[in-house]
Scaffold this motif. Sequence first.
Motif, PDB file in Angstrom:
ATOM      1  N   LYS A 190      -5.960  15.529 -38.980  1.00 37.99           N
ATOM      2  CA  LYS A 190      -7.392  16.104 -39.470  1.00 37.99           C
ATOM      3  C   LYS A 190      -7.651  15.207 -40.787  1.00 37.99           C
ATOM      4  N   LYS A 191      -6.720  15.309 -41.678  1.00 37.59           N
ATOM      5  CA  LYS A 191      -6.856  14.834 -42.941  1.00 37.59           C
ATOM      6  C   LYS A 191      -6.432  13.415 -43.026  1.00 37.59           C
ATOM      7  N   HIS A 192      -5.644  12.982 -42.196  1.00 44.82           N
ATOM      8  CA  HIS A 192      -5.046  11.527 -42.150  1.00 44.82           C
ATOM      9  C   HIS A 192      -4.154  11.456 -43.328  1.00 44.82           C
ATOM     10  N   SER A 193      -3.479  12.141 -43.728  1.00 44.43           N
ATOM     11  CA  SER A 193      -2.449  12.218 -44.986  1.00 44.43           C
ATOM     12  C   SER A 193      -1.281  12.760 -44.697  1.00 44.43           C
ATOM     13  N   GLY A 194      -0.340  12.531 -45.680  1.00 43.31           N
ATOM     14  CA  GLY A 194       1.291  12.893 -45.202  1.00 43.31           C
ATOM     15  C   GLY A 194       1.875  11.864 -44.635  1.00 43.31           C
ATOM     16  N   ILE A 195       3.248  11.783 -44.632  1.00 44.07           N
ATOM     17  CA  ILE A 195       4.101  10.858 -44.374  1.00 44.07           C
ATOM     18  C   ILE A 195       4.660  10.690 -42.729  1.00 44.07           C
ATOM     19  N   LEU A 196       5.330  11.974 -42.436  1.00 43.57           N
ATOM     20  CA  LEU A 196       6.202  11.914 -41.526  1.00 43.57           C
ATOM     21  C   LEU A 196       5.291  12.115 -40.133  1.00 43.57           C
ATOM     22  N   ARG A 197       5.270  11.464 -39.119  1.00 47.26           N
ATOM     23  CA  ARG A 197       4.537  11.466 -37.785  1.00 47.26           C
ATOM     24  C   ARG A 197       5.428  11.893 -36.726  1.00 47.26           C
ATOM     25  N   THR A 202      18.739   1.391 -36.848  1.00 43.39           N
ATOM     26  CA  THR A 202      17.882   2.321 -37.520  1.00 43.39           C
ATOM     27  C   THR A 202      16.358   1.617 -38.004  1.00 43.39           C
ATOM     28  N   TYR A 203      15.300   2.066 -37.698  1.00 44.65           N
ATOM     29  CA  TYR A 203      14.081   1.391 -37.784  1.00 44.65           C
ATOM     30  C   TYR A 203      13.057   2.459 -38.223  1.00 44.65           C
ATOM     31  N   ILE A 204      12.170   1.745 -39.204  1.00 40.17           N
ATOM     32  CA  ILE A 204      11.023   2.396 -39.608  1.00 40.17           C
ATOM     33  C   ILE A 204       9.803   1.914 -38.867  1.00 40.17           C
ATOM     34  N   SER A 205       8.912   2.697 -38.289  1.00 39.91           N
ATOM     35  CA  SER A 205       7.710   2.285 -37.448  1.00 39.91           C
ATOM     36  C   SER A 205       6.472   2.721 -38.254  1.00 39.91           C
ATOM     37  N   LEU A 206       5.945   1.617 -38.841  1.00 42.10           N
ATOM     38  CA  LEU A 206       4.566   1.902 -39.560  1.00 42.10           C
ATOM     39  C   LEU A 206       3.400   2.222 -38.818  1.00 42.10           C
ATOM     40  N   ASN A 207       2.921   3.285 -38.918  1.00 38.70           N
ATOM     41  CA  ASN A 207       1.911   3.728 -37.989  1.00 38.70           C
ATOM     42  C   ASN A 207       0.781   4.486 -39.041  1.00 38.70           C
ATOM     43  N   ASP A 208      -0.405   3.696 -39.689  1.00 44.14           N
ATOM     44  CA  ASP A 208      -1.209   4.170 -40.561  1.00 44.14           C
ATOM     45  C   ASP A 208      -2.553   4.590 -39.811  1.00 44.14           C
TER      46      ASP A 208
END
Length: 453
Positions: A191-198, A242-248
């Motif tokens: 809702k706020k579109h904030s925070g890191i972990l999805r 190990t990967y990081i997936s960037l989803n902003d």
Amino acid sequence: MKLEKGQIVEIKIEKIVYGGEGLGYYNGEFAMFVPMSVPGDILKVEIISLKKSYGRALIKEIITPGAERIKDLNHVTFEDFQGCDFGMLDYTAQLKYKKEMVEDVIRRIGKNSEVLIEDTLESPIEKNYRNKVIEPFSFNGQEIITGFFKRKSHDVFQVEDNMLNSVLGNKIITELKNVLNKNKVTVYDEKKHSGILRHVMVRTNSFNEAMLVLIINDTKVSEKIKSILKEVMDKFKEITSTYISLNDRKTNVALGHKNLLIFGEKTIKEDIDNIHFNISPTSFFQINLDQTKRLYSLAISMFENIENKKIVDAYAGTGTIGMILSKKAKKVYSIEIVESAVKDGIQTAKENNIENVQFICGDVNKELGKLIKAEKVDSIILDPPRKGIDEESLINISKVGIEEIVYISCNPSTFARDIEILEREGYKLVRVKPVDMFPQTSHIEVVGRLVKK
């Protein structure tokens, strides 16, 4: 007596309908659909919605359990069964009702009352069969959790041990949460579109190796996140990638637009029929490996005199089944519209020294017609996505005069709809076999064989 939302009534469940819910009749006439119920159950249920001719209700109490319900009567809700909508049924009953659901759509939607529906092919493994899971993160006020969305909600509930995830996958996710909680990483708020972990995704293979993908709401990778992944990886020698997936983005899609390799190998490998497949974060690969092998073996067995045939693998994806087919067929033409999937298929064929598969990038509608003009094609195998195949494509496939079609589907409803079109266009459905790829859920795969009339 007029029914009202919130009212608690007693009801007996008569049968399971397509989609997996139980159906009973209040006072013998008003239809009530009840999730997680079993035929023969006598229940106290709470009405959650009412329409003119039917309602929906949730179990409040099991008065008398149906004969096919599992022995543990303390588990009655969707959440109790970790989102597994057939978890309340013993496995023999799951197979029976999946056959009945396939039969229902073939008769009702496919308008075919003649073909015999074979018994469901059981899965060798009933639990912990998934080689890929994606779980959303949430914060319960005290700690970071992962789990499942509650039914018709984006509220996350956590389970101690995901009954479908591989044992290794469960262990990795548990340790990741321990490290994240220790480091107090923020959780994404949609809702706020904030925070890191999805989300977290774990893929495992039959060699006891794992790929860990952490999906975050960010445009870059921080050193803190890298160190967290390194700590988890150091505790599991099984984690080879190990990967990081960037989803902003504001989206419900889990994986982001950039998947960055942080540690280890780019892919993990899997073997089917001695063919080695490379699996990346974005690769499509069937989630129940042991049953996938049986599914493909069944589909291939439906071709007659396969050794002498040229076969089209339509909607081929990365060409998995086409390459397995190529071990027996004379020639395989693999047609797929997604360019990256075709490139993956070509690379896999090269690595495995497979030379009798020709990869074609394009729309099946257009490419099949071109191919038929240039080559004699004997058979075609269809393995489309859940939405099935549009009518124009099916008519075009029928026009080219291929004698034999094998159709694999993960959606019996669209399979039945498509079969009705193919039969109208001159084919006859001669065999249907349900395949249980997803034990504990109402989902069912189906394989059919059609021949030119």
